[in-house]
Design a protein around this motif. Structure first.
Motif, short mmCIF file in Angstrom:
data_model
loop_
_atom_site.label_atom_id
_atom_site.label_comp_id
_atom_site.label_asym_id
_atom_site.label_seq_id
_atom_site.Cartn_x
_atom_site.Cartn_y
_atom_site.Cartn_z
N ASP A 1 -26.72 35.55 59.66
CA ASP A 1 -27.23 36.73 58.95
C ASP A 1 -27.74 37.76 59.94
N PHE A 2 -28.37 37.26 61.01
CA PHE A 2 -28.89 38.18 62.03
C PHE A 2 -27.74 38.95 62.69
N ASP A 3 -26.64 38.24 62.98
CA ASP A 3 -25.48 38.91 63.59
C ASP A 3 -24.93 39.99 62.66
N GLU B 1 -22.16 45.97 72.61
CA GLU B 1 -23.61 45.97 72.33
C GLU B 1 -23.92 45.36 70.97
N GLY B 2 -22.94 45.33 70.08
CA GLY B 2 -23.20 44.84 68.74
C GLY B 2 -22.59 43.48 68.46
N ARG B 3 -22.03 42.85 69.49
CA ARG B 3 -21.30 41.60 69.26
C ARG B 3 -22.25 40.46 68.86
N PRO B 4 -21.72 39.47 68.14
CA PRO B 4 -22.54 38.34 67.67
C PRO B 4 -23.06 37.46 68.81
N ARG B 5 -24.03 36.66 68.49
CA ARG B 5 -24.66 35.81 69.50
C ARG B 5 -23.65 34.87 70.16
N ILE B 6 -22.77 34.28 69.38
CA ILE B 6 -21.82 33.31 69.93
C ILE B 6 -20.95 33.95 71.03
#
Ligand code: SF4
Ligand code: SF4
Length: 125
Positions: A26-28, A85-90
């Motif tokens: 959800d954060f991503d 800059e907006g990529r997901p954590r994984i």
């Protein structure tokens, strides 16, 4: 001391971005919304889809000449992420320990085949 990075994504066709299942939290999704200036709900619908597990969301793909499909945020001409800059954590954490198995394989084959542009389209690293 930080580990030395033993791979160079700028010399790679982006194999890791072709993984079918890049799971986002959800954060991503919230971060994607902020990055694009849209709501979390819009980002969820537009940029992710349901994964195999209940409640799971994964990044959407588009067609790719090398891997069949690849993340929709991957530039297929420049072979790089367009939302760094907006990529997901994984994506921020991969491959993790300063070492990338795909890059090792690519480097080995390019050297042994004497072809600096050789690309492997298979493998699960
Ligand atoms: S597969 Fe490895 S070298 Fe290629 S883009 Fe991903 S992390 Fe970089
Ligand atoms: S968001 Fe960027 S780094 Fe992550 S899979 Fe997509 S193109 Fe690759």
């Amino acid at each position: 001391m930080a580990k030395r990075k033993l791979y160079d994504c700028s010399k790679c066709p982006g194999q890791c971005c072709s993984y079918a299942r890049v799971i986002v939290s959800d954060f991503d999704i919230k971060r994607l919304g902020k990055y694009f200036g849209i709501s979390e709900k819009q980002a969820r619908e537009k940029h992710t889809k349901a994964g195999a597990e209940p409640g799971e969301r994964i990044l959407r793909h588009h067609a790719d000449e090398h891997f069949g499909t690849i993340c929709k945020f991957f530039d297929r001409d420049l072979r790089r992420c367009t939302i760094y800059e907006g990529r997901p954590r994984i994506c921020r954490e991969f491959p993790g320990d300063g070492h990338c198995g795909y890059y090792d394989f690519l480097t080995f084959e390019r050297t042994s085949q004497e072809d600096p542009d050789w690309i492997s389209t298979t493998g699960n690293w």
